[in-house]
Design a protein around this motif. Sequence first.
Motif, PDB file in Angstrom:
ATOM      1  N   ALA A  98       5.394  13.905 -14.298  1.00 52.62           N
ATOM      2  CA  ALA A  98       5.738  15.019 -15.014  1.00 52.62           C
ATOM      3  C   ALA A  98       6.576  15.667 -13.848  1.00 52.62           C
ATOM      4  CB  ALA A  98       4.775  15.808 -15.537  1.00 52.62           C
ATOM      5  N   THR A  99       5.964  15.778 -12.789  1.00 54.76           N
ATOM      6  CA  THR A  99       6.497  16.611 -11.589  1.00 54.76           C
ATOM      7  C   THR A  99       7.572  15.976 -10.982  1.00 54.76           C
ATOM      8  OG1 THR A  99       4.885  15.912 -10.136  1.00 54.76           O
ATOM      9  CG2 THR A  99       4.509  17.940 -11.196  1.00 54.76           C
ATOM     10  N   ALA A 100       7.893  14.713 -11.187  1.00 56.66           N
ATOM     11  CA  ALA A 100       9.114  13.826 -10.675  1.00 56.66           C
ATOM     12  C   ALA A 100      10.251  13.837 -11.513  1.00 56.66           C
ATOM     13  CB  ALA A 100       8.358  12.348 -10.321  1.00 56.66           C
TER      14      ALA A 100
ATOM     15  N   MET B  10       0.762  -1.205  -0.095  1.00 60.03           N
ATOM     16  CA  MET B  10       0.003  -0.042  -0.064  1.00 60.03           C
ATOM     17  C   MET B  10       0.946   1.196  -0.087  1.00 60.03           C
ATOM     18  SD  MET B  10      -2.876   1.341   2.769  1.00 60.03           S
ATOM     19  CE  MET B  10      -3.871  -0.314   2.539  1.00 60.03           C
ATOM     20  N   LYS B  11       0.804   2.143  -0.966  1.00 57.43           N
ATOM     21  CA  LYS B  11       1.297   3.260  -1.323  1.00 57.43           C
ATOM     22  C   LYS B  11       1.093   4.194  -0.105  1.00 57.43           C
ATOM     23  CE  LYS B  11       3.166   2.911  -5.781  1.00 57.43           C
ATOM     24  NZ  LYS B  11       3.325   3.820  -7.090  1.00 57.43           N
ATOM     25  N   ALA B  12       1.650   5.232   0.190  1.00 57.97           N
ATOM     26  CA  ALA B  12       1.131   6.417   1.046  1.00 57.97           C
ATOM     27  C   ALA B  12      -0.135   7.102   0.503  1.00 57.97           C
ATOM     28  CB  ALA B  12       2.440   7.489   1.331  1.00 57.97           C
ATOM     29  N   ASN B  13       0.000   7.360  -0.648  1.00 57.15           N
ATOM     30  CA  ASN B  13      -1.242   8.092  -1.391  1.00 57.15           C
ATOM     31  C   ASN B  13      -2.567   7.250  -1.230  1.00 57.15           C
ATOM     32  OD1 ASN B  13      -1.132  10.372  -2.511  1.00 57.15           O
ATOM     33  ND2 ASN B  13      -1.421   9.985  -4.652  1.00 57.15           N
ATOM     34  N   SER B  14      -2.270   5.887  -1.459  1.00 52.48           N
ATOM     35  CA  SER B  14      -3.585   4.980  -1.096  1.00 52.48           C
ATOM     36  C   SER B  14      -3.997   5.263   0.205  1.00 52.48           C
ATOM     37  CB  SER B  14      -3.161   3.411  -1.643  1.00 52.48           C
ATOM     38  OG  SER B  14      -2.840   3.682  -3.131  1.00 52.48           O
ATOM     39  N   PHE B  15      -3.122   5.154   1.298  1.00 54.42           N
ATOM     40  CA  PHE B  15      -3.359   4.998   2.608  1.00 54.42           C
ATOM     41  C   PHE B  15      -4.053   6.598   2.937  1.00 54.42           C
ATOM     42  CE2 PHE B  15      -2.366   5.818   7.186  1.00 54.42           C
ATOM     43  CZ  PHE B  15      -3.213   4.532   7.506  1.00 54.42           C
ATOM     44  N   ASN B  16      -3.464   7.518   2.290  1.00 53.19           N
ATOM     45  CA  ASN B  16      -4.024   8.785   2.483  1.00 53.19           C
ATOM     46  C   ASN B  16      -5.511   8.912   2.133  1.00 53.19           C
ATOM     47  OD1 ASN B  16      -1.978   9.819   3.786  1.00 53.19           O
ATOM     48  ND2 ASN B  16      -1.048  10.924   1.938  1.00 53.19           N
ATOM     49  N   ARG B  17      -5.830   8.213   0.737  1.00 54.37           N
ATOM     50  CA  ARG B  17      -7.336   8.210   0.448  1.00 54.37           C
ATOM     51  C   ARG B  17      -8.217   7.456   1.408  1.00 54.37           C
ATOM     52  NH1 ARG B  17      -4.926   8.140  -4.536  1.00 54.37           N
ATOM     53  NH2 ARG B  17      -4.686   5.742  -4.634  1.00 54.37           N
ATOM     54  N   LYS B  18      -7.595   6.383   1.937  1.00 55.18           N
ATOM     55  CA  LYS B  18      -8.348   5.579   3.177  1.00 55.18           C
ATOM     56  C   LYS B  18      -8.548   6.495   4.156  1.00 55.18           C
ATOM     57  CE  LYS B  18      -7.491   0.746   1.867  1.00 55.18           C
ATOM     58  NZ  LYS B  18      -7.882  -0.226   2.522  1.00 55.18           N
TER      59      LYS B  18
ATOM     60  N   ARG C 175       2.212  11.596  -2.289  1.00 55.52           N
ATOM     61  CA  ARG C 175       2.325  12.311  -1.111  1.00 55.52           C
ATOM     62  C   ARG C 175       2.383  11.204   0.216  1.00 55.52           C
ATOM     63  NH1 ARG C 175       2.166  17.674  -0.831  1.00 55.52           N
ATOM     64  NH2 ARG C 175       1.409  18.736  -2.676  1.00 55.52           N
ATOM     65  N   ASP C 176       3.085  11.341   1.156  1.00 58.92           N
ATOM     66  CA  ASP C 176       2.979  10.295   2.146  1.00 58.92           C
ATOM     67  C   ASP C 176       1.982  10.529   3.330  1.00 58.92           C
ATOM     68  OD1 ASP C 176       4.011  12.603   3.702  1.00 58.92           O
ATOM     69  OD2 ASP C 176       5.874  12.036   4.053  1.00 58.92           O
ATOM     70  N   GLU C 177       2.097   9.872   4.353  1.00 61.32           N
ATOM     71  CA  GLU C 177       0.950   9.927   5.119  1.00 61.32           C
ATOM     72  C   GLU C 177       0.778  11.388   5.779  1.00 61.32           C
ATOM     73  OE1 GLU C 177       4.079   6.851   7.095  1.00 61.32           O
ATOM     74  OE2 GLU C 177       2.941   7.274   5.190  1.00 61.32           O
ATOM     75  N   ASN C 178       2.092  11.870   5.930  1.00 57.69           N
ATOM     76  CA  ASN C 178       1.720  13.491   6.443  1.00 57.69           C
ATOM     77  C   ASN C 178       1.720  14.386   5.441  1.00 57.69           C
ATOM     78  OD1 ASN C 178       2.615  12.456   8.986  1.00 57.69           O
ATOM     79  ND2 ASN C 178       4.507  12.275   8.440  1.00 57.69           N
ATOM     80  N   ASN C 179       1.298  13.990   4.249  1.00 57.15           N
ATOM     81  CA  ASN C 179       0.793  14.696   2.997  1.00 57.15           C
ATOM     82  C   ASN C 179       2.209  15.668   2.516  1.00 57.15           C
ATOM     83  OD1 ASN C 179      -1.435  15.331   1.220  1.00 57.15           O
ATOM     84  ND2 ASN C 179      -1.769  17.330   2.118  1.00 57.15           N
ATOM     85  N   LYS C 180       3.239  15.156   2.692  1.00 58.20           N
ATOM     86  CA  LYS C 180       4.368  15.687   2.140  1.00 58.20           C
ATOM     87  C   LYS C 180       4.903  14.920   0.700  1.00 58.20           C
ATOM     88  CE  LYS C 180       5.948  18.056   5.667  1.00 58.20           C
ATOM     89  NZ  LYS C 180       4.755  18.749   6.341  1.00 58.20           N
ATOM     90  N   PRO C 181       5.218  15.928  -0.135  1.00 62.06           N
ATOM     91  CA  PRO C 181       5.478  15.151  -1.451  1.00 62.06           C
ATOM     92  C   PRO C 181       6.676  14.135  -1.330  1.00 62.06           C
ATOM     93  CG  PRO C 181       5.580  17.692  -1.735  1.00 62.06           C
ATOM     94  CD  PRO C 181       5.465  17.199  -0.245  1.00 62.06           C
ATOM     95  N   ILE C 182       6.298  13.177  -1.935  1.00 60.17           N
ATOM     96  CA  ILE C 182       7.461  12.023  -2.283  1.00 60.17           C
ATOM     97  C   ILE C 182       7.564  11.324  -3.405  1.00 60.17           C
ATOM     98  CG2 ILE C 182       7.179  11.105   0.310  1.00 60.17           C
ATOM     99  CD1 ILE C 182       5.578   8.966  -0.678  1.00 60.17           C
ATOM    100  N   ILE C 183       8.832  11.026  -3.882  1.00 55.02           N
ATOM    101  CA  ILE C 183       8.966  10.240  -5.146  1.00 55.02           C
ATOM    102  C   ILE C 183       9.105   8.972  -4.948  1.00 55.02           C
ATOM    103  CG2 ILE C 183      10.576  10.096  -7.225  1.00 55.02           C
ATOM    104  CD1 ILE C 183       9.354  12.757  -6.829  1.00 55.02           C
ATOM    105  N   GLY C 184       8.367   8.185  -5.828  1.00 54.41           N
ATOM    106  CA  GLY C 184       8.129   6.658  -5.899  1.00 54.41           C
ATOM    107  C   GLY C 184       8.083   6.174  -7.206  1.00 54.41           C
ATOM    108  N   SER C 185       7.483   4.882  -7.288  1.00 56.19           N
ATOM    109  CA  SER C 185       7.564   4.125  -8.586  1.00 56.19           C
ATOM    110  C   SER C 185       6.358   4.845  -9.267  1.00 56.19           C
ATOM    111  CB  SER C 185       7.620   2.840  -8.593  1.00 56.19           C
ATOM    112  OG  SER C 185       6.412   2.316  -7.717  1.00 56.19           O
TER     113      SER C 185
END
Length: 199
Positions: free
Chosen positions: A159-161, A16-24, A182-192
């Motif tokens: 594009a932004t990555a 589970m990516k942070a973005n998916s967790f944030n949506r939950k 974005r991670d669980e703290n809503n901070k930008p992160i770079i992933g796959s």
Amino acid sequence: MDYMLEKQKKKKKRKMKANSFNRKLDTRNMILKYMGDICNKPISRVTIEQIEDGFTRLEDLKKPNGEYKYAQSTLDKAFTLIREVFTQAVQDKKISTEDNPFKTEKGVEKPVSNKNKKDIKVFDKKESTDFFRELDKGYDEYTDVFYFLAYSSTRPGEATALATKHINLEEETIHIEDNQSRDENNKPIIGSTKTKSRR
């Protein structure tokens, strides 16, 4: 519900990516706000009727302009999350399988949005020309991004990555291999990338 989310986060940390967790978490907050009555009682005492009454409230919510608030995709997320809570409760032996309202013969009915579906309409040739004409009028920090998105078919996060390591001027190529989210703290992160493939 928070207990189940934390457990899921630990169990599926690699999946589970942070973005998916944030949506939950966003879905959880919506459920707590509008269906709090089922969240504030022991899970073994929550009935099918109470869950469906909560879904009816979500279906009937309106914005100040009178438009229904939630689309089907949002209601589906709420249904899925509540179902996951009950599944986790069975696994943790807080309720029996027979007491899971999502597994009984009648079962919890899926909510159905009252919101009008909007067709996704792509720009026609004239609209595309007008859009690029507007972009040409003046430069701001997003002009190049809009051009790049339009001509490359990349996702905004891809594009932004982009970094200089992805661009080969000699071969005139750009390699898409990262995605900004974005991670669980809503901070930008770079992933796959979403498909986890490099192109």
